[in-house]
Design a protein around this motif. Structure first.
Motif, PDB file in Angstrom:
ATOM      1  N   VAL A  60      14.456  -3.390  31.512  1.00  0.00           N
ATOM      2  CA  VAL A  60      15.217  -2.332  32.172  1.00  0.00           C
ATOM      3  C   VAL A  60      16.594  -2.898  32.513  1.00  0.00           C
ATOM      4  O   VAL A  60      16.694  -3.867  33.266  1.00  0.00           O
ATOM      5  CB  VAL A  60      14.513  -1.857  33.454  1.00  0.00           C
ATOM      6  N   VAL A  64      20.832   0.630  35.208  1.00  0.00           N
ATOM      7  CA  VAL A  64      20.014   1.649  35.872  1.00  0.00           C
ATOM      8  C   VAL A  64      20.151   1.544  37.382  1.00  0.00           C
ATOM      9  O   VAL A  64      20.417   2.545  38.084  1.00  0.00           O
ATOM     10  CB  VAL A  64      18.542   1.507  35.445  1.00  0.00           C
ATOM     11  N   TRP A  65      19.992   0.338  37.917  1.00  0.00           N
ATOM     12  CA  TRP A  65      20.049   0.164  39.371  1.00  0.00           C
ATOM     13  C   TRP A  65      21.467   0.404  39.887  1.00  0.00           C
ATOM     14  O   TRP A  65      21.650   0.982  40.971  1.00  0.00           O
ATOM     15  CB  TRP A  65      19.559  -1.235  39.742  1.00  0.00           C
ATOM     16  N   SER A 107      17.946   7.653  34.858  1.00  0.00           N
ATOM     17  CA  SER A 107      17.442   6.331  35.252  1.00  0.00           C
ATOM     18  C   SER A 107      15.926   6.261  35.107  1.00  0.00           C
ATOM     19  O   SER A 107      15.375   5.255  34.636  1.00  0.00           O
ATOM     20  CB  SER A 107      17.846   6.017  36.698  1.00  0.00           C
ATOM     21  N   ILE A 111      13.857   3.702  32.717  1.00  0.00           N
ATOM     22  CA  ILE A 111      12.796   2.819  33.212  1.00  0.00           C
ATOM     23  C   ILE A 111      11.530   2.990  32.385  1.00  0.00           C
ATOM     24  O   ILE A 111      10.812   2.020  32.083  1.00  0.00           O
ATOM     25  CB  ILE A 111      12.527   3.109  34.708  1.00  0.00           C
ATOM     26  N   TRP A 112      11.231   4.242  32.003  1.00  0.00           N
ATOM     27  CA  TRP A 112      10.051   4.483  31.166  1.00  0.00           C
ATOM     28  C   TRP A 112      10.263   4.024  29.726  1.00  0.00           C
ATOM     29  O   TRP A 112       9.367   3.459  29.100  1.00  0.00           O
ATOM     30  CB  TRP A 112       9.726   5.979  31.175  1.00  0.00           C
TER      31      TRP A 112
END
Length: 345
Positions: A60, A64-65, A107, A111-112
């Motif tokens: 990931v 994203v974060w 996001s 993650i998936w």
């Protein structure tokens, strides 16, 4: 130097120039609409390339974060701004929803999808979807409240945003460099030239995006609104065009162009967290050739920068960056003599 070597260097210069042309267009677009000299344009390039590299490894990406943090900060800013101006709760909720829904959804998808190791094209599309929202969020947090500030103040903010993004790039991606796989591994020969499928993709993608931008500005209502804002901000406001929406859309387009440039250049060189600065700076040099106002001249300048870099690396590889950036001096001198500037009020 014989003709075959010159041809190879020219091809390499045009290929790099095609990427610089995209960054130059984004720089001119942002400056024309918002008067922001957007120094961090190259950071989008690094974020795009490194996000794809981490997706390739099934991880990931830190993008994203970072996106979730920016969305949260934008939501807090929207609430504070709404309470300050005594807006209704429903309007504040709409603004917060507009700032957070897409970043949160994309996001969660990332993650998936990251451990699934989808095909390269799917990961590239996911990368574009992740990096593009950064533009509007950065505008909301760093520039929206300063929309009427002087160019100098906006430039200082851009420098600060650049250093912040570089440091966060080190935090989220680490100091290790990555080189992405090519989108097309075929090789072709034409006389003395041998070029790869990736080279063709870079040129075709650049031309396609330039044509798409031209159609966007000429045929779409949003494109015409951006053109109106670029020509006369006050007149555009009087005609009901929101300068806030124009700024967000402009920065979103710039983020998309930067992320796409990162995908294109990733297979040709190793990209580090801070590689975007030099790449973006060359796009800025190309934009200066057009006076930060002319798209055709920015394109010409980008090809010139690519050729200067290519031939400069052949004749004096240790000084190729000096050669490229020194080229801006006579251009600035010529423009200063031709168009004496008036003091900004």
């Amino acid at each position: 130097m014989d003709f075959s070597i010159a041809s190879i260097l020219a091809l390499d210069g045009v290929t790099n120039g095609a990427v610089y042309a995209l960054l130059a267009l984004a720089t001119v677009l942002v400056f024309a609409v918002t008067r922001v000299i957007f120094i961090p344009q190259g950071e989008y390039v690094a974020f795009g390339a490194l996000t794809l590299a981490l997706l390739q490894q099934g991880q990931v990406p830190g993008t994203v974060w970072f996106l979730l943090v920016l969305a949260g900060c934008a939501a807090v800013a929207d609430v504070a701004d709404g309470l300050k101006h005594h807006q209704s709760l429903s309007r504040i909720a709409r603004r917060v929803t507009g700032s957070t829904v897409y970043p949160v959804l994309i996001s969660l998808v990332a993650i998936w999808a990251a451990p699934q190791k989808f095909p390269l094209l799917v990961q590239a599309a996911l990368t574009l979807a992740l990096v593009t929202p950064f533009g509007g969020l950065l505008y909301r947090l760093a520039y929206q409240s300063l929309a009427d500030a002087s160019v100098l103040v906006l430039l200082i903010v851009s420098v600060g945003v650049h250093f912040a993004l570089t440091g966060l790039g080190l935090l989220f991606f680490g100091a290790e460099g990555f080189r992405n796989p090519s989108f097309w591994d075929e090789r072709f020969s034409a006389g003395p030239l041998t070029f790869s499928g990736q080279t063709l993709i870079i040129m075709l993608a650049s031309v396609a995006l330039i044509v798409a931008l031209w159609l966007f500005f000429e045929r779409s209502l949003y494109g015409k609104a951006l053109r109106a804002t670029a020509v006369n901000r006050l007149g555009a406001r009087l005609m009901g065009i929101s300068s806030e929406s124009a700024g967000k859309l402009t920065f979103t387009l710039a983020a998309f162009i930067g992320a796409l440039s990162g995908l294109l250049i990733g297979p040709t060189t190793t990209v580090f967290y801070d590689s975007g600065f030099l790449i973006g700076l060359k796009g800025f040099v190309a934009a200066v050739f057009g006076g930060l106002a002319s798209y055709p001249m920015a394109l010409v300048g980008a090809i010139g920068v690519g050729l200067l870099e290519s031939f400069g690396s052949f004749w004096a590889s240790a000084f190729k960056e000096v050669i490229v950036f020194s080229a801006i001096v006579p251009v600035l001198l010529w423009r200063s003599l031709r168009d004496p500037h008036a003091e900004e009020h």
